[in-house]
Design an enzyme around this catalytic site. Structure first.
Site, short mmCIF file in Angstrom:
data_model
loop_
_atom_site.label_atom_id
_atom_site.label_comp_id
_atom_site.label_asym_id
_atom_site.label_seq_id
_atom_site.Cartn_x
_atom_site.Cartn_y
_atom_site.Cartn_z
N GLY A 131 -33.18 95.84 56.09
CA GLY A 131 -33.61 94.44 56.05
C GLY A 131 -34.26 94.10 54.72
N CYS A 146 -45.32 96.28 61.09
CA CYS A 146 -45.08 95.21 62.06
C CYS A 146 -45.96 95.49 63.29
CB CYS A 146 -43.60 95.10 62.42
SG CYS A 146 -42.88 96.60 63.09
#
Ligand code: SAM
Length: 458
Positions: free
Chosen positions: A114, A231
């Protein structure tokens, strides 16, 4: 959504009056995002190609919130690498690292890619990106995603951060540590993250993150930049990792980050002995503040120390036969030589164009040494899927362009041959003008060269 009671208690203790809004947000569906491949088209162009509703992601110029309930991963434009499906908060990380063209950049924990695809887009076709992944099995998705993206100047390695630091030392302009974490910020998207969560797991992650950041720091040149991101919400894995690192490293300094919609990191969640006022330079993305999942990002700059000297790369000669076959392929098929500003490098029968300014690879575990050009097959050169996706359609005069809803495109993506009269030889297959793969035409039939592992089954 059922989250562990210990997590609820921890977050209530941290957030106090804000906890109700936080848990209300966790019970809502997660946001869907996609990031436009600005190497292939401008951010605002994608909406003109697709009938879907989008809204801009405030902290990422190439990011879009997807508002419709569609399956963007199944559209041929995804196969052509026009966008990457990415949770909107995760788009803040590469923006924070802000790589500049011509820099040497390292993504230390890169799979599935990503942030690496985002970094490659921000760098354009300049500089060198090294995307490393420690787990061999996860390099496959990293390779596929960077290939679809059309990344040319990217080296993919499968190494421990320790080995990279020992091998290269402080030579990178920018290093990203997108750390493995307890994943609390992904609870809305990942039931596995909920199942695997425990207070012990948070503590274990924090220890691993300390080691990882310590090793990453050895790779940053003086004046260079280091981004640390997770995250997760746990302060032990975020502010505390940074504060402990800075307590050991007077050669690094936190730098302010401006991300629209983000809140500051929380110095008040640090143990008293670690409290420092510059912790407000770090940022937190909260699901009850903006449309996205939970993330933490810190930007550090190396202010002193000494750099590693760039070692000379040892070049293995490419055989005359391979060089000649590559030359006859690209002069017959392409209007440009994609290896022009690179060095040719062979691994067995595979030919690569490695950027001339790539760092020395020597004994490292290399998965992709720059752009994979193709394979030597007996007496001919067979171009790779990577090459097709890295080209522009104008680079290949002999091409077959199909619309996204054309039945022939579906057949091609399934692996069927197409009856299409035209010039014999290698044909670049394109969708709406964007390369999607190769075919080889003889007597009006295009034989399918779309990779077997990518073919669709419906
Ligand atoms: N940056 C990726 C992206 O944007 O797609 C996501 C990275 S994920 C958060 C963390 C990665 O760290 C995983 O791919 C995992 O395999 C890797 N990892 C796990 N343990 C590690 C370690 N000890 N050292 C380096 N990487 C590790």
């Amino acid at each position: 959504m059922d989250v562990p009671i210990a997590f609820v208690e921890r977050m209530r203790g941290l957030l106090g009056g804000e906890a109700a809004a936080f848990f209300a947000a966790l019970s809502q569906p997660s946001a869907t995002g996609l990031r436009v491949n600005t190497r292939k088209l401008a951010s605002n162009q994608l909406a003109t190609f697709l009938p879907w509703s989008f809204e801009a992601v405030p902290w990422c110029p190439s990011g879009l919130h997807l508002l419709d309930n569609v399956q963007p991963g199944k559209h041929p434009y995804h196969a052509a690498g026009l966008y990457y499906l990415q949770e909107p908060s995760a788009m803040a990380v590469a923006e924070a690292l802000a790589p500049q063209p011509d820099e040497l950049v390292l993504d230390l924990a890169a799979a599935p890619g990503g942030k690496a695809t985002h970094l490659a887009a921000l760098m354009g076709n300049h500089g060198v990106l090294v995307a490393n992944e420690i787990e061999r099995g996860r390099t496959r998705s990293l390779v596929q995603n960077l290939e679809r993206w059309g990344a040319r100047r990217t080296i993919i390695t499968n190494e421990t951060p320790q080995r990279l630091a020992d091998h290269w030392g402080a030579m990178f302009d920018r290093v990203l540590v997108d750390a493995p974490c307890s994943g609390e910020g992904m609870f809305r998207k990942s039931p596995v993250a909920i199942d695997e969560w425990s207070v012990d797991a948070v503590q274990g992650c924090a220890v691993r993150q300390q080691h990882l950041l310590e090793t990453a720091a050895r790779l940053v040149r003086v004046g260079g930049w280091l981004v640390y991101s997770t995250c997760t919400f746990a302060p032990e894995e975020n502010e505390q990792v940074i504060a402990q690192f800075l307590a050991r490293h007077s050669d690094f300094a936190l730098q302010p980050l401006q991300l629209p919609g983000a809140a500051s990191g929380r110095a008040d969640w640090l143990p008293a002995e670690l409290v420092r006022s510059d912790m407000e330079y770090t940022v937190r993305l909260w699901p009850h503040h903006m449309r996205g999942e939970g993330h933490f990002v810190a930007l550090l700059q190396r202010t002193s120390g000494s750099d590693a000297s760039m070692k000379q790369r040892s070049i293995q000669p490419v055989s005359r036969l391979m060089r000649a076959l590559w030359h006859s392929f690209h002069t017959a098929t392409l209007t440009t030589d994609p290896a022009e500003d690179a060095t040719l490098l062979a691994f067995g029968k595979q030919l690569y164009a490695i950027p001339a300014d790539a760092p020395p690879l020597d004994t490292l575990g290399v998965v992709r040494a720059g752009l994979w050009l193709g394979t030597l097959q007996r007496d001919r050169f067979e171009p790779s899927h990577s090459l097709a996706l890295a080209l522009q359609s104008s680079n290949v005069p002999n091409r077959c362009d199909l619309a996204p809803d054309d039945e022939r495109l579906r057949l091609y993506l399934q692996g069927h041959p197409l009856h299409e009269p035209g010039e014999s030889g290698w044909v670049l297959m394109t969708v709406s003008g964007f390369p999607i793969g190769w075919g080889r035409r003889a007597q009006g039939i295009i034989k399918n060269a779309y990779p077997k592992g990518l073919r669709i089954h419906n």
